[in-house]
Design an enzyme around this catalytic site. Structure first.
Site, PDB file in Angstrom:
ATOM      1  CG  HIS A  24      -0.356  -0.097   2.523  1.00 10.92           C
ATOM      2  ND1 HIS A  24      -1.087  -0.018   3.682  1.00 10.92           N
ATOM      3  CD2 HIS A  24       0.917  -0.270   2.913  1.00 10.92           C
ATOM      4  CE1 HIS A  24      -0.277  -0.130   4.721  1.00 10.92           C
ATOM      5  NE2 HIS A  24       0.947  -0.289   4.275  1.00 10.92           N
ATOM      6  N   GLY A  25       0.422   2.219  -0.806  1.00 14.27           N
ATOM      7  CA  GLY A  25       1.097   3.506  -0.873  1.00 14.27           C
ATOM      8  C   GLY A  25       2.402   3.492  -1.644  1.00 14.27           C
TER       9      GLY A  25
END
Length: 350
Positions: free
Chosen positions: A237-238
């Site tokens: 994520h990210g």
């Protein structure tokens, strides 16, 4: 079937040989017959080119003369790829919507789309023209995809994710699944952190089977134009990935990884969270880094370090048993010499 001269013309290659030769297919050097075309891009296969039964071989301009006809071009591997495209016809999916597909009335489907059996397209989804959605694909609410989006069976795109033009998702790809985010509460139990940020994918991106690209806690997970992601890759994520980067099978990027453009991450590479890999860097198979990698560096090993140093270290590693035995012999000799010196010194004192 195609005349060799026509194939040379379509590839933009210099032909040395019979332009009238009929070419019926494409095969490897060892399997090719008189009606086949093959290629050599690696010098170690030069000997096979001399004995191949192929009718023609795609080679670099300076390649030696061989018995078979040659198509000479600067990038033989890419020319071979184009040749495969000429002779291989993939399945054709005509425009139309299967009666079992479930499409929300607020979804916008571009012209010439093919929607397969049991596909599910959620509220406010927007698909560009020439989309191909094969059976059991699921597009969550408010997904947007550009023109020529191609999703193979069982691919899933989660809510609010945005995909560019000519994006291909192979079987079982999950785009926008929740990132692995948890925080301990006051009682010491893990509680899920909401994953609010979508995945944004650029143009001409290919994601291979069963790869996962997680959505972000906040902000977004981003993949640049032209990047290719292999089977069983995990993008945390990210994370942010630049343009034209190759990420090979079973590689794992922890959350908030930043990967530059034209990077190659070979099979089973591991990137620790919040690390940056600069443009043009190469991490060889099974490398793992927990630090930033400067642009253009080649890294090997776990923990990863500079490739040339790693090669020397691996060579030494193979010799460790021999070197250890030599060290034991040297230590034993030194001990014996020390004992002998002590005995002689004691004798003089007497």
């Amino acid at each position: 079937m195609m005349k060799l001269g026509e194939l040379a013309s379509r590839l933009g290659a210099e032909l040395r040989g019979d332009a009238g030769l009929e070419i019926t297919g494409v095969k490897g050097l060892e399997d090719a017959g008189p009606g086949d075309v093959t290629f050599v891009a690696n010098p170690k296969y030069t000997a096979l080119a001399r004995t191949t039964g192929a009718g023609a071989v795609i080679v670099e301009p300076g390649f030696q003369e061989i018995a078979a006809a040659t198509l000479r071009i600067a990038n033989p591997y890419f020319a071979f790829s184009r040749t495969l495209g000429i002779f291989y016809t993939p399945p054709i999916y005509p425009p139309g919507i299967h009666v079992t597909a479930v499409i929300h009335p607020t979804a916008e489907i571009g012209e010439h789309a093919h929607i397969g059996a049991y596909a599910v397209i959620g509220p406010r989804v927007k698909l560009g023209p020439h989309a191909t959605i094969l059976p059991h694909v699921v597009l969550y609410p408010e997904v947007e995809a550009g023109s020529h989006f191609f999703a193979h069976a069982h691919a899933v795109v989660r809510e609010n994710c945005v995909l560019g033009d000519h994006v291909t998702l192979e079987n079982g790809v999950i785009v926008g699944g929740d990132g692995f985010g948890f925080a301990k509460n006051n009682e010491g139990h893990w509680e899920k952190i909401p994953q609010s940020g979508p995945v944004r994918i650029g143009n001409r991106v290919d994601i291979q089977a069963n790869a996962t690209v997680d959505r972000a806690t906040i902000g977004g997970t981003e993949i640049g134009d032209g990047t290719k992601i292999d089977n069983l890759v995990q993008v945390g994520h990210g994370s942010r990935i630049g343009n034209d980067t190759l990420i090979c099978a079973q590689t794992g990027l922890a959350g908030s990884s930043v990967i530059g453009s034209n990077v190659i991450l070979a099979g089973q590479v591991g990137i620790a969270g919040h690390c940056k890999v600069g443009d043009g860097a190469v991490l060889t198979a099974q490398s793992a880094v927990s630090h930033d990698v400067p642009p253009g560096k080649m890294i090997s090993g776990s923990p990863g370090f500079e490739n040339r140093t790693w090669l020397r270290a691996v060579t030494l590693f193979e010799r460790l048993p021999e070197l250890f035995k030599r060290l034991q012999r040297v230590e034993a000799q030194l001990k014996a010499d020390k004992a002998e010196d002590g005995a002689e010194s004691g004798g003089r004192n007497d």
